[in-house]
Design an enzyme around this catalytic site. Structure first.
Site, PDB file in Angstrom:
ATOM      1  N   ASP A 203       0.831  -1.204   0.000  1.00  0.00           N
ATOM      2  CA  ASP A 203       0.000   0.000   0.000  1.00  0.00           C
ATOM      3  C   ASP A 203       0.862   1.249   0.000  1.00  0.00           C
ATOM      4  OD1 ASP A 203       0.957  -0.493   2.605  1.00  0.00           O
ATOM      5  OD2 ASP A 203      -0.716   0.576   3.503  1.00  0.00           O
ATOM      6  N   GLU A 206       3.300   1.581   2.629  1.00  0.00           N
ATOM      7  CA  GLU A 206       4.402   0.613   2.514  1.00  0.00           C
ATOM      8  C   GLU A 206       4.422  -0.381   3.677  1.00  0.00           C
ATOM      9  OE1 GLU A 206       7.584   3.029  -0.079  1.00  0.00           O
ATOM     10  OE2 GLU A 206       7.690   3.517   2.050  1.00  0.00           O
TER      11      GLU A 206
END
Length: 450
Positions: A203, A206
């Protein structure tokens, strides 16, 4: 124009104290005055992080956009594909509004991205997997350390940014054959997106490898913009590929709406998180549509964070990433408000005001009634002029929090303490400036409308 930005960085700043003190607000500075000044201040800080002429970006690749000049605790001195694309989109908006001096920065960015696409990296190469690589060194070489790979929102956002500028070029007489290198870059990112959107990736924070709402939302926009772009340049096969990818992405996005919670979730199936996440706000801002479910989602986020953050006293509405956040800007302890999230919350409301100015208020449902009643007076959720005024004040309160916790010179880090508001994490975060500018100009766009 650059002289103006530098002047604002050196002086002439409306202080947060004068803005926020009830006794001084009308005499010394209004929100309008503060936002007008921040246009130059935030732009100046943001440009300082762009190579090779920015104050914090000397002797690095031209067009390289660093996430932050911080090189230790934390080290953000890299160029992220995502952050760079979002930054250049902010710059493109100012360029389209008449600041033509920004064009060399745009061109250098695009040339740098073309180079990065061809750099072999831990995710792969130009032909297999490498376009999902999230970040590179500032000299344009591969970052080979451990990281959350791939991040498939990155090529989608880069394609969106490229298409924005290239559409401008075509509308102003540029021929397709003059920009073939950039076209190849766009089509590569679009093809990657069309072929990999179903796959799990990390995402935008991270942290989680899965299929995410934000990633899907920007991938959908890339496919929408890419369909029209491919038709424009005479690539019907690619246009057909992108077109038929839109609907299945859209159907997948619908799965993130949780009617039980009454919110759009950022991710699904996590026992350690509610799914309530600022990334859904960002997804709404960078997509082509306005999903009315984003407003109850925002309200739920704001109410949760107002409860959880001691710094949110009185009118303050500082926003963080998600309630369960433990990243404190350097290590894991407890999460804080972020400038990105706080500015973006304001922008969501300004965007909603523009939408309802044009479309009229929606039919009230069990999911949105709480939101609109919050801004109604005398129990009337259909009086748009009253609701609009109160929504605008609500949005401005997010920006007032930004004003209070930025430094006197307008600088902003990634985070500020949930307890006392002191800045934390990476200093001079490029995305913090980009998100503030986006909110300010979205606010300006609804001035004078009813």
């Amino acid at each position: 124009m650059r002289t103006y930005w530098l002047f604002l960085l050196l002086g002439g700043v409306v202080s947060a104290e004068s803005l926020l003190s009830p006794n001084k607000r009308s005499k010394e500075a209004s929100m309008d005055e503060w936002t007008d000044q921040q246009k130059g201040i935030a732009m100046g800080h943001m440009l300082n992080n762009i190579g090779d002429s920015g104050m914090h970006a000397k002797d690095i690749n031209p067009g390289c956009i660093i996430a932050s000049p911080s090189t230790d605790s934390p080290d953000y001195y890299y160029q992220w594909v995502r952050d760079s694309a979002l930054t250049i989109m902010t710059i493109l908006d100012r360029f389209f509004e008449g600041d033509k001096g920004l064009e060399p920065i745009i061109v250098k960015y695009m040339d740098e991205m073309v180079r990065l696409q061809k750099v072999p990296n831990p995710s792969g190469d130009f032909y297999a997997g490498g376009l999902g690589e999230p970040k590179f060194n500032v000299d344009g070489t591969s970052y080979d350390g451990d990281w959350g790979r791939p991040q498939n929102d990155s090529p989608a956002l880069r394609a969106i940014a490229f298409i924005k500028y290239m559409n401008y070029l075509f509308e102003n007489g540029k021929e397709v054959h003059e920009v073939t290198v950039w076209i190849e870059a766009v089509l590569a990112d679009l093809d990657y997106t069309a072929n990999h959107w179903t796959e799990a990736s990390f995402d935008l924070w991270e942290e989680i490898k899965d299929v995410h709402y934000f990633t899907l939302a920007v991938q959908k926009r890339a496919m929408q913009d890419g369909t029209a772009f491919a038709k424009r340049i005479g690539a019907p096969d690619q246009a057909a590929l992108y077109q038929r990818t839109i609907e299945p992405i859209d159907l997948k996005l619908g799965e993130f709406w949780d009617p039980g919670m009454g919110v759009i979730k950022g991710y699904k199936g996590r026992v350690d998180r509610s799914g309530l996440d600022c990334s859904t706000l960002l997804a709404s801002l960078y997509s082509n549509e306005f999903d009315m479910h984003i407003l109850p989602t925002l309200l739920k986020l704001q109410e949760t964070m107002t409860r959880d953050y001691p710094v949110n006293q009185g009118w303050k509405q500082a926003m963080g990433r998600y309630p369960e956040d433990v990243y404190d800007g350097v290590s894991k302890s407890i999460g804080n408000p972020w400038f990105i999230c706080t500015s973006s919350a304001a922008e969501i409301i300004y965007k909603a005001i523009a939408y309802y100015d044009n479309k009229g208020l929606p039919e009230l449902t069990e999911y949105n009634i709480h939101f609109f009643m919050k801004f109604a007076e005398f129990g009337d959720p259909y009086n748009w002029s009253v609701i609009r005024k109160n929504m605008h004040t609500y949005a401005d309160n997010f920006l007032k929090a930004v004003a209070e916790f930025q430094h006197p010179n307008g600088s902003m880090s990634e985070q500020f303490s949930r307890d006392d508001g002191h800045q934390k994490g990476a200093r001079d975060l490029t995305w913090s400036y980009s998100s503030l500018l986006n909110a300010i100009y979205r606010r300006e766009a609804i001035k004078g409308s009813v």
